[in-house]
Design a protein around this motif. Structure first.
Motif, PDB file in Angstrom:
ATOM      1  N   ILE A  56       1.038  29.783  10.345  1.00 32.05           N
ATOM      2  CA  ILE A  56       2.149  29.304   9.523  1.00 32.05           C
ATOM      3  C   ILE A  56       2.817  28.182  10.315  1.00 32.05           C
ATOM      4  CG2 ILE A  56       4.228  29.970   8.253  1.00 32.05           C
ATOM      5  CD1 ILE A  56       3.272  32.883   8.469  1.00 32.05           C
ATOM      6  N   SER A  57       2.444  26.971  10.048  1.00 33.84           N
ATOM      7  CA  SER A  57       2.854  25.837  10.875  1.00 33.84           C
ATOM      8  C   SER A  57       4.354  25.598  10.855  1.00 33.84           C
ATOM      9  CB  SER A  57       2.122  24.569  10.423  1.00 33.84           C
ATOM     10  OG  SER A  57       2.387  24.294   9.064  1.00 33.84           O
ATOM     11  N   THR A  58       4.994  25.870   9.720  1.00 30.61           N
ATOM     12  CA  THR A  58       6.429  25.616   9.629  1.00 30.61           C
ATOM     13  C   THR A  58       7.251  26.581  10.494  1.00 30.61           C
ATOM     14  OG1 THR A  58       6.535  27.029   7.662  1.00 30.61           O
ATOM     15  CG2 THR A  58       6.274  24.653   7.312  1.00 30.61           C
ATOM     16  N   ARG A  59       6.659  27.724  10.841  1.00 33.67           N
ATOM     17  CA  ARG A  59       7.382  28.725  11.634  1.00 33.67           C
ATOM     18  C   ARG A  59       6.749  28.943  13.004  1.00 33.67           C
ATOM     19  NH1 ARG A  59       7.331  33.613   7.415  1.00 33.67           N
ATOM     20  NH2 ARG A  59       8.060  34.734   9.262  1.00 33.67           N
ATOM     21  N   PHE A  71       3.290  37.435  13.678  1.00 38.91           N
ATOM     22  CA  PHE A  71       3.656  37.420  15.093  1.00 38.91           C
ATOM     23  C   PHE A  71       3.701  35.991  15.608  1.00 38.91           C
ATOM     24  CE2 PHE A  71      -0.900  37.837  14.673  1.00 38.91           C
ATOM     25  CZ  PHE A  71      -1.433  36.974  15.623  1.00 38.91           C
ATOM     26  N   SER A  72       4.366  35.824  16.741  1.00 37.80           N
ATOM     27  CA  SER A  72       4.507  34.510  17.358  1.00 37.80           C
ATOM     28  C   SER A  72       3.817  34.496  18.715  1.00 37.80           C
ATOM     29  CB  SER A  72       5.991  34.150  17.516  1.00 37.80           C
ATOM     30  OG  SER A  72       6.582  34.994  18.480  1.00 37.80           O
ATOM     31  N   ILE A  73       3.934  33.366  19.414  1.00 36.24           N
ATOM     32  CA  ILE A  73       3.289  33.213  20.710  1.00 36.24           C
ATOM     33  C   ILE A  73       3.884  34.157  21.757  1.00 36.24           C
ATOM     34  CG2 ILE A  73       4.854  31.394  21.495  1.00 36.24           C
ATOM     35  CD1 ILE A  73       1.071  31.423  22.100  1.00 36.24           C
ATOM     36  N   THR A  74       5.136  34.622  21.546  1.00 38.24           N
ATOM     37  CA  THR A  74       5.796  35.484  22.530  1.00 38.24           C
ATOM     38  C   THR A  74       6.034  36.908  22.018  1.00 38.24           C
ATOM     39  OG1 THR A  74       7.970  34.712  21.768  1.00 38.24           O
ATOM     40  CG2 THR A  74       6.978  33.540  23.626  1.00 38.24           C
TER      41      THR A  74
END
Length: 344
Positions: A56-59, A71-74
């Motif tokens: 999801i590029s916008t987030r 989930f995110s990178i962290t």
């Protein structure tokens, strides 16, 4: 004459300045590669499936194709729900790595231009990642053991007439603790294969109440293989190790090295760095987190022959696989560790 490794260019492969100047995309890419060892695939922190998730590029987030978890990178790491830019955390790790005798929270606060509270918890989160990933392995071959005391004496009174004899047990500081260290030396085979591999190979530390026979014997039987060669000083706490180990002693009241070339220098070199961090950097160590400080110095000693980029990558990777659910989550909201990590 050959230069010491730390004085050569091979030891300087990381520049904190370059880390601080990373663009958002470069910092994101670096963190992605260190966490998942891939440029395209991710591992879902919920179902643990490695695949190329929907991005999801916008987030700047991913959605798992299997369990639909976002989930995110962290996510799930000590940097989860971070409020600072990723570059700040990477820069903090670079500073942490390059400070060979440790770094204080005050200095980290000034270098990052953040509150002391932020720097304090960040430094301890990094230390926690090192201790969470510590491998409890059996030591073998030649092992050096020794202990040192911290918080050993109370502050003397202003008036000489009111001062007490601090050598007496009754007047000892109730917060007095000991740190026991075990260090395995590189074998002759290791040295033949790589002449740079000299000194200590592995280090384990233990916060204990006191350096006594029962505690020493328990730890030695747990973490040292039988029949290993153990080097200690003349402290009576090590007497019973002679039953299961090849015990070698050096009497420090007479000499640092015996005529038979018996020394306890590997343990002493650890304490040299530990005390320099204590007196010269952090100045105050809570007994609750003494294990974190002691293990940090053990990690620095074990990686002293590696270049700083390798250490940076290793520390960052450990931070990214350490769960966010630890004693430093919500520390300033009252989530404090309540008990010491002591070996009884």
């Amino acid at each position: 004459m050959a230069s010491h490794f730390l004085l050569t260019s091979k030891a300087r492969t990381l520049s904190p300045i370059k880390i601080a100047r990373l663009s958002d995309a470069a910092a994101f890419s670096l963190l992605h590669k260190l966490r998942w060892r891939s440029e395209n695939e991710q591992v879902c922190p919920k179902c643990s499936v490695q695949h190329q998730a929907y991005f999801i590029s916008t987030r700047k987030q991913w959605r798992c194709k299997y369990c639909k978890h976002t989930f995110s990178i962290t996510s799930g790491t000590i940097f989860a729900n971070h409020k600072l830019p990723i570059q700040t955390y990477l820069f903090a790790i670079a500073l942490f790595v390059n400070a060979v005798k440790g770094i204080s929270a005050c200095q980290l606060s000034r270098d990052l231009n953040v509150q002391y509270k932020t720097a304090f918890t960040l430094a301890h989160k990094i230390r926690e990642s090192l201790i969470e990933q510590r491998k409890l392995f059996p030591l073998s071959g030649e092992v050096h053991i020794d202990g040192t005391y911290v918080h050993s004496s109370t502050r003397p009174k202003n008036k000489k007439s009111e001062r007490v004899d601090r050598r007496l047990k009754a007047n000892a500081n109730p917060n007095k603790r000991a740190v026991l260290v075990m260090r395995e030396r590189y074998s002759e085979l290791d040295t033949l294969n790589n002449p740079n591999l000299v000194g200590a190979k592995k280090t384990i530390t233990f916060p204990i109440i006191s350096e006594n026979t029962e505690t020493v014997k328990k730890l030695a039987h747990t973490y040292i293989e039988p029949n290993s060669r153990i080097h200690t000083d003349e402290n009576s706490a090590y007497d019973e190790l002679i039953v299961n180990y090849d015990l070698q002693r050096v009497n420090h009241q007479r000499e640092y090295c015996s005529d038979a070339r018996i020394t306890n220098n590997l343990a002493e070199s650890y304490f040299a760095r530990f005390k320099r961090m204590y007196y010269g950097q952090v100045h105050k160590m809570s007994n609750i987190y003494l294990d974190n400080y002691a293990n940090e110095v053990a990690y620095r000693e074990d990686t002293r022959k590696q270049d700083n980029l390798t250490i940076f990558n290793d520390v960052t990777s450990k931070c990214l696989i350490t769960s966010s659910d630890n004693h430093w989550k919500g520390y300033w909201q009252g989530n404090h560790r309540q008990v010491e990590r002591l070996i009884m």
